[in-house]
Write a protein that holds these residues in place. Structure first.
Motif, PDB file in Angstrom:
ATOM      1  N   VAL A   5      20.468 -21.453  61.938  1.00  0.00           N
ATOM      2  CA  VAL A   5      19.946 -22.365  62.950  1.00  0.00           C
ATOM      3  C   VAL A   5      19.074 -21.634  63.967  1.00  0.00           C
ATOM      4  N   VAL A  98      26.744 -26.973  66.799  1.00  0.00           N
ATOM      5  CA  VAL A  98      26.610 -25.899  65.807  1.00  0.00           C
ATOM      6  C   VAL A  98      26.380 -24.604  66.573  1.00  0.00           C
ATOM      7  N   ALA A 107      23.880 -27.694  58.942  1.00  0.00           N
ATOM      8  CA  ALA A 107      23.548 -28.521  60.108  1.00  0.00           C
ATOM      9  C   ALA A 107      22.905 -29.827  59.675  1.00  0.00           C
TER      10      ALA A 107
END
Length: 218
Positions: A5, A98, A107
Motif C-alpha cells: 500500500v 490497512v 486492500a
C-alpha cells in the motif's frame, strides 16, 4: 513481489476530529475531492469514518420526512445517525484500516467486500493515521510499465528460458511447453496473481492431460 500500500497511497491523512461539524466535513470532502474522511482521536488514531452515504442520510431518512414505518435495527441506527450534526455522531465505527505494508491486492479485496471507496492507512506500531488509500490509488497498479510487469511475471515462471512473455495493456500472454496440463493451469494462475495483471492469455501447451474429465480452464 506483492506491491505494498505504501507504494501507491496518498501521503495526506484526510481526517477530522469527532467534534467537526457537518459543514466542516463537507468542506474537507470538497477540498480533497474524496468521498469519505477518517475521524481521529487526539492521538491521531482512527475511530471511525464519515462517508458521503452517511451524510446523505440527512436527505433520505424516512422519519425526518414524516414516513411512518416499522423500523428494523439498521433503520433505527440510520435514523439516529441522520439526526447527528458532528463527525462523532455521523461516523461509521470502527474504522476499517490497512497498514503501509498491506498488499494492494488485499486492500482491493477489502474495499470490494466492505463496499468502501477509501481506507485509512495506519502505522502498524502506533496505530496513527499516516495516509489514505483510495480506489484510484489501487487502480494505478494496473497502469504499471510493461517492462516492470514482465519482470514480475517472469519471476513466477520457471527460470529455464523456455517461456515467452508478451505484455500489452496489462494483458499477459505466456507461451511455452510443460509436461502436464495441471502445470499449465498452475502457471496461468500464478501469473494472474501478479500485481497489475489485468488478464492472462495462455498459449502454454502440454504433453499429458492429467486432468481428464475436468473442463478446460485456459
Amino acid at each position: 513481489m506483492p506491491i505494498p500500500v505504501k507504494d501507491v497511497m496518498g501521503r495526506v491523512a484526510i481526517a477530522v476530529l469527532p467534534d467537526a461539524t457537518f459543514a466542516e466535513i463537507v468542506a474537507a470532502m470538497r477540498r480533497y475531492a474524496v468521498g469519505a474522511v477518517t475521524v481521529i482521536d487526539a492521538e491521531r488514531r482512527p475511530i471511525g469514518v464519515v462517508s458521503e452515504d452517511d451524510l446523505l442520510l440527512k436527505e433520505v431518512d424516512p422519519v425526518r420526512h414524516g414516513v411512518s414505518i416499522f423500523e428494523s435495527r439498521r433503520q433505527r441506527h440510520e435514523h439516529d445517525k441522520a439526526a447527528g450534526v458532528t463527525a462523532g455522531e455521523l461516523m461509521t465505527s470502527p474504522a476499517i484500516t490497512v497498514t503501509p505494508d498491506t498488499p494492494v491486492r488485499d486492500a482491493a479485496r477489502l474495499m470490494h467486500a466492505k463496499r468502501i471507496k477509501q481506507l485509512p492507512v495506519v502505522d502498524q506500531e502506533a496505530g496513527r493515521v499516516v495516509g489514505t488509500l483510495q480506489q484510484r490509488d489501487v487502480l494505478r497498479v494496473f497502469t504499471r510499465p510493461a517492462a516492470d510487469l514482465e519482470s514480475d511475471v517472469r519471476a513466477v515462471l520457471p527460470d529455464d528460458g523456455s517461456f515467452t512473455v508478451e505484455v500489452a495493456a496489462g494483458v499477459v500472454r505466456i507461451g511455452g511447453r510443460v509436461r502436464r496440463r495441471s502445470q499449465a493451469i498452475a502457471l496461468t494462475e500464478a501469473v494472474r496473481a501478479v500485481e497489475g495483471v489485468v488478464d492472462v492469455a495462455c498459449d502454454v501447451t502440454y504433453d499429458d492431460d492429467d486432468l481428464i474429465g475436468v473442463p478446460p480452464l485456459l
